[in-house]
Design a protein around this motif. Sequence first.
Motif, PDB file in Angstrom:
ATOM      1  N   LEU A 383     -19.285 -15.610  46.056  1.00 11.83           N
ATOM      2  CA  LEU A 383     -18.088 -14.997  46.626  1.00 11.83           C
ATOM      3  C   LEU A 383     -16.827 -15.449  45.917  1.00 11.83           C
ATOM      4  CD1 LEU A 383     -19.026 -15.215  50.414  1.00 11.83           C
ATOM      5  CD2 LEU A 383     -18.792 -13.128  49.066  1.00 11.83           C
ATOM      6  N   LYS A 384     -16.826 -16.664  45.391  1.00 13.74           N
ATOM      7  CA  LYS A 384     -15.647 -17.172  44.682  1.00 13.74           C
ATOM      8  C   LYS A 384     -15.303 -16.307  43.474  1.00 13.74           C
ATOM      9  CE  LYS A 384     -15.676 -22.106  45.896  1.00 13.74           C
ATOM     10  NZ  LYS A 384     -16.610 -22.030  47.017  1.00 13.74           N
ATOM     11  N   THR A 385     -16.295 -15.693  42.866  1.00 11.19           N
ATOM     12  CA  THR A 385     -16.049 -14.848  41.695  1.00 11.19           C
ATOM     13  C   THR A 385     -15.908 -13.371  42.062  1.00 11.19           C
ATOM     14  OG1 THR A 385     -18.442 -14.604  41.298  1.00 11.19           O
ATOM     15  CG2 THR A 385     -17.322 -16.459  40.227  1.00 11.19           C
ATOM     16  N   GLN A 386     -16.376 -12.990  43.247  1.00 12.02           N
ATOM     17  CA  GLN A 386     -16.364 -11.586  43.641  1.00 12.02           C
ATOM     18  C   GLN A 386     -15.106 -11.185  44.410  1.00 12.02           C
ATOM     19  OE1 GLN A 386     -19.953 -10.910  45.892  1.00 12.02           O
ATOM     20  NE2 GLN A 386     -21.314 -11.489  44.198  1.00 12.02           N
ATOM     21  N   VAL A 387     -14.468 -12.152  45.048  1.00 15.84           N
ATOM     22  CA  VAL A 387     -13.323 -11.851  45.913  1.00 15.84           C
ATOM     23  C   VAL A 387     -12.033 -12.290  45.230  1.00 15.84           C
ATOM     24  CG1 VAL A 387     -12.284 -12.237  48.160  1.00 15.84           C
ATOM     25  CG2 VAL A 387     -14.775 -12.122  47.956  1.00 15.84           C
ATOM     26  N   LYS A 388     -11.102 -11.379  45.084  1.00 11.80           N
ATOM     27  CA  LYS A 388      -9.849 -11.688  44.394  1.00 11.80           C
ATOM     28  C   LYS A 388      -8.896 -12.459  45.288  1.00 11.80           C
ATOM     29  CE  LYS A 388      -5.883  -9.563  42.098  1.00 11.80           C
ATOM     30  NZ  LYS A 388      -5.233  -8.284  41.676  1.00 11.80           N
ATOM     31  N   ASN A 389      -8.527 -11.889  46.425  1.00 13.04           N
ATOM     32  CA  ASN A 389      -7.590 -12.530  47.351  1.00 13.04           C
ATOM     33  C   ASN A 389      -8.381 -13.353  48.360  1.00 13.04           C
ATOM     34  OD1 ASN A 389      -5.116 -11.279  46.320  1.00 13.04           O
ATOM     35  ND2 ASN A 389      -5.986  -9.383  47.126  1.00 13.04           N
ATOM     36  N   GLN A 390      -8.288 -14.651  48.216  1.00 13.21           N
ATOM     37  CA  GLN A 390      -9.102 -15.538  49.037  1.00 13.21           C
ATOM     38  C   GLN A 390      -8.233 -16.347  50.002  1.00 13.21           C
ATOM     39  OE1 GLN A 390     -11.996 -17.756  46.799  1.00 13.21           O
ATOM     40  NE2 GLN A 390     -12.142 -16.187  45.212  1.00 13.21           N
ATOM     41  N   HIS A 391      -8.613 -16.303  51.265  1.00 20.33           N
ATOM     42  CA  HIS A 391      -7.895 -17.047  52.302  1.00 20.33           C
ATOM     43  C   HIS A 391      -8.898 -17.329  53.418  1.00 20.33           C
ATOM     44  CE1 HIS A 391      -4.396 -17.321  55.415  1.00 20.33           C
ATOM     45  NE2 HIS A 391      -4.717 -18.510  54.918  1.00 20.33           N
ATOM     46  N   HIS A 392      -9.590 -18.452  53.285  1.00 15.67           N
ATOM     47  CA  HIS A 392     -10.640 -18.751  54.238  1.00 15.67           C
ATOM     48  C   HIS A 392     -10.951 -20.234  54.259  1.00 15.67           C
ATOM     49  CE1 HIS A 392     -12.801 -17.675  50.390  1.00 15.67           C
ATOM     50  NE2 HIS A 392     -13.256 -18.902  50.598  1.00 15.67           N
ATOM     51  N   VAL A 393     -11.695 -20.621  55.291  1.00 14.15           N
ATOM     52  CA  VAL A 393     -12.255 -21.962  55.371  1.00 14.15           C
ATOM     53  C   VAL A 393     -13.744 -21.839  55.100  1.00 14.15           C
ATOM     54  CG1 VAL A 393     -12.659 -23.987  56.829  1.00 14.15           C
ATOM     55  CG2 VAL A 393     -10.510 -22.712  57.036  1.00 14.15           C
ATOM     56  N   GLU A 394     -14.210 -22.616  54.139  1.00 12.26           N
ATOM     57  CA  GLU A 394     -15.614 -22.619  53.768  1.00 12.26           C
ATOM     58  C   GLU A 394     -16.328 -23.709  54.554  1.00 12.26           C
ATOM     59  OE1 GLU A 394     -17.376 -24.322  49.860  1.00 12.26           O
ATOM     60  OE2 GLU A 394     -16.794 -22.249  49.418  1.00 12.26           O
ATOM     61  N   LEU A 395     -17.401 -23.349  55.247  1.00 14.42           N
ATOM     62  CA  LEU A 395     -18.135 -24.300  56.076  1.00 14.42           C
ATOM     63  C   LEU A 395     -19.560 -24.459  55.564  1.00 14.42           C
ATOM     64  CD1 LEU A 395     -16.400 -22.184  58.191  1.00 14.42           C
ATOM     65  CD2 LEU A 395     -16.909 -24.092  59.692  1.00 14.42           C
ATOM     66  N   GLN A 396     -19.946 -25.702  55.297  1.00 16.64           N
ATOM     67  CA  GLN A 396     -21.300 -26.038  54.925  1.00 16.64           C
ATOM     68  C   GLN A 396     -21.714 -27.268  55.720  1.00 16.64           C
ATOM     69  OE1 GLN A 396     -21.077 -26.045  50.468  1.00 16.64           O
ATOM     70  NE2 GLN A 396     -22.904 -24.755  50.661  1.00 16.64           N
ATOM     71  N   GLY A 397     -22.664 -27.096  56.614  1.00 18.07           N
ATOM     72  CA  GLY A 397     -23.022 -28.188  57.496  1.00 18.07           C
ATOM     73  C   GLY A 397     -21.844 -28.527  58.389  1.00 18.07           C
ATOM     74  N   MET A 398     -21.484 -29.816  58.433  1.00 23.62           N
ATOM     75  CA  MET A 398     -20.352 -30.254  59.231  1.00 23.62           C
ATOM     76  C   MET A 398     -19.057 -30.268  58.432  1.00 23.62           C
ATOM     77  SD  MET A 398     -21.526 -30.750  62.241  1.00 23.62           S
ATOM     78  CE  MET A 398     -20.217 -31.714  63.012  1.00 23.62           C
ATOM     79  N   LEU A 399     -19.126 -30.026  57.117  1.00 23.39           N
ATOM     80  CA  LEU A 399     -17.954 -30.107  56.261  1.00 23.39           C
ATOM     81  C   LEU A 399     -17.296 -28.749  56.105  1.00 23.39           C
ATOM     82  CD1 LEU A 399     -16.240 -31.939  54.411  1.00 23.39           C
ATOM     83  CD2 LEU A 399     -17.748 -31.263  52.528  1.00 23.39           C
ATOM     84  N   SER A 400     -15.973 -28.717  56.095  1.00 26.65           N
ATOM     85  CA  SER A 400     -15.241 -27.471  55.857  1.00 26.65           C
ATOM     86  C   SER A 400     -14.038 -27.749  54.979  1.00 26.65           C
ATOM     87  CB  SER A 400     -14.805 -26.830  57.183  1.00 26.65           C
ATOM     88  OG  SER A 400     -14.015 -27.714  57.944  1.00 26.65           O
ATOM     89  N   ARG A 401     -13.723 -26.793  54.107  1.00 28.23           N
ATOM     90  CA  ARG A 401     -12.590 -26.903  53.197  1.00 28.23           C
ATOM     91  C   ARG A 401     -11.860 -25.565  53.141  1.00 28.23           C
ATOM     92  NH1 ARG A 401     -14.225 -28.914  47.444  1.00 28.23           N
ATOM     93  NH2 ARG A 401     -15.782 -27.251  47.679  1.00 28.23           N
TER      94      ARG A 401
END
Length: 429
Positions: A383-401
């Motif tokens: 998705l990092k390469t497919q989406v131009k305008n990015q505004h989100h929180v990425e969640l993996q397990g308990m970690l989010s960025r």
Amino acid sequence: MKNSTFADKNNFNKTKGLDKLNLKEIEPEESIAEMALPWQEASSLMIVSKAPLGEVVGKRLDSIVGAAVGIPSTAKSQTNDCGYKLLMVKRSGRSSYMANAFVFPGGIIEPSDFSSQWWKAFEKVGASRESLISQLCEVKGPRPPMIKAPNTVERFGLDRDHCLPADIAFRIAAIRETFEETGILLVTAVAKTQPTSASFVKQDSLHLNLSQWRKMLRKDPKNFVQLCLESKVCPDVWGLYEWWDWLTPTSVGHRRYDTMFYLCCLDKQPSDVVLNRSEVITLKWGTPLSFLDDFSCSKIFLAPPQVYELSRLMNLMTYQDLFKFASERRDKGVERWMPVLCTTADPDGGMLSLMPGDDMYPQEPDLHGNGSSKDLSATLSELKTQVKNQHHVELQGMLSRVFCNIKPPCGQLQPLTYRNPKPAVQSYL
């Protein structure tokens, strides 16, 4: 809320009467459905305290010495250089919402926060109704639905002609809830006429048993106005700066809240904090980066809105810069954001919490949760390469960025992406 424009920048009150009090009639698009909303309104307070001078100077000297002897700069050194700290409290494990999470103090709006008796408390310190409305209610930027037509007023059948404006009532709620949870009482005996740091009292400075008052408030929130009337003080609403409005996603738990976040700055860190352990079990003062460090190491749990706001604050490294930003932005308004959650194709699990402005954010988000959640066919890295305008929180397990490469509305800060153990850097630059 449309994805293309976030919100109409001209969509704010310009008329007199009820419009001036931000208690105008519900507009057609807000409709009857907005009067029976599946969430409650709440206020939250981001308390910022100036770090002790000796602590700041000492740690900066450590960084300088480390650089001189060849020790590389890390995220930890940025944490040490920050000139302020935030207060966060850990919710009880028995809480029905966000159990064990570290959050900013706050809670549900009560009908008494709108009580006309508050005008008397403000008058006692020299603040007229007209001056309060002029200073706090005539915001030129976007106004979210909870400000334009507070559902609390409708739900409890309050008299709109005699209620406080939501801009004032929600600040009172944030101060009341903070006092209940932490014992920090943000009140003043003198009306303020310009942007200022917030005033707070020590446990014995009002010659009152504040512990007893806190117990009384937990039994009946109406006692807050009585405390102020008897003490000849009023909530320091001038010291709270509107920050942002977060609406709980439809797929998170069985309770949802539309929460206005405020920020206040204290010249000195309160030393006599006393927790209400039925609601919160511990507190922590820290820098934005130190909280994210602890979160990345699973020492604490943070919900995505807290991760987002801490990531925003990483832009500002001094107390003076933060206060200047908050006070200068106070007239630019806020929007209501409801994150939209969707799963990704990552084999080990992955989710995105989409924000307005992201290319994947729906044009008409399902505010009431009548639809189903969305599953994406791509992985987080794809998705990092497919989406131009990015505004989100990425969640993996308990970690989010947070990942953001767009300019937020209302003059707000663009969040930085936390990258442990490297210094925080701007997303996608």
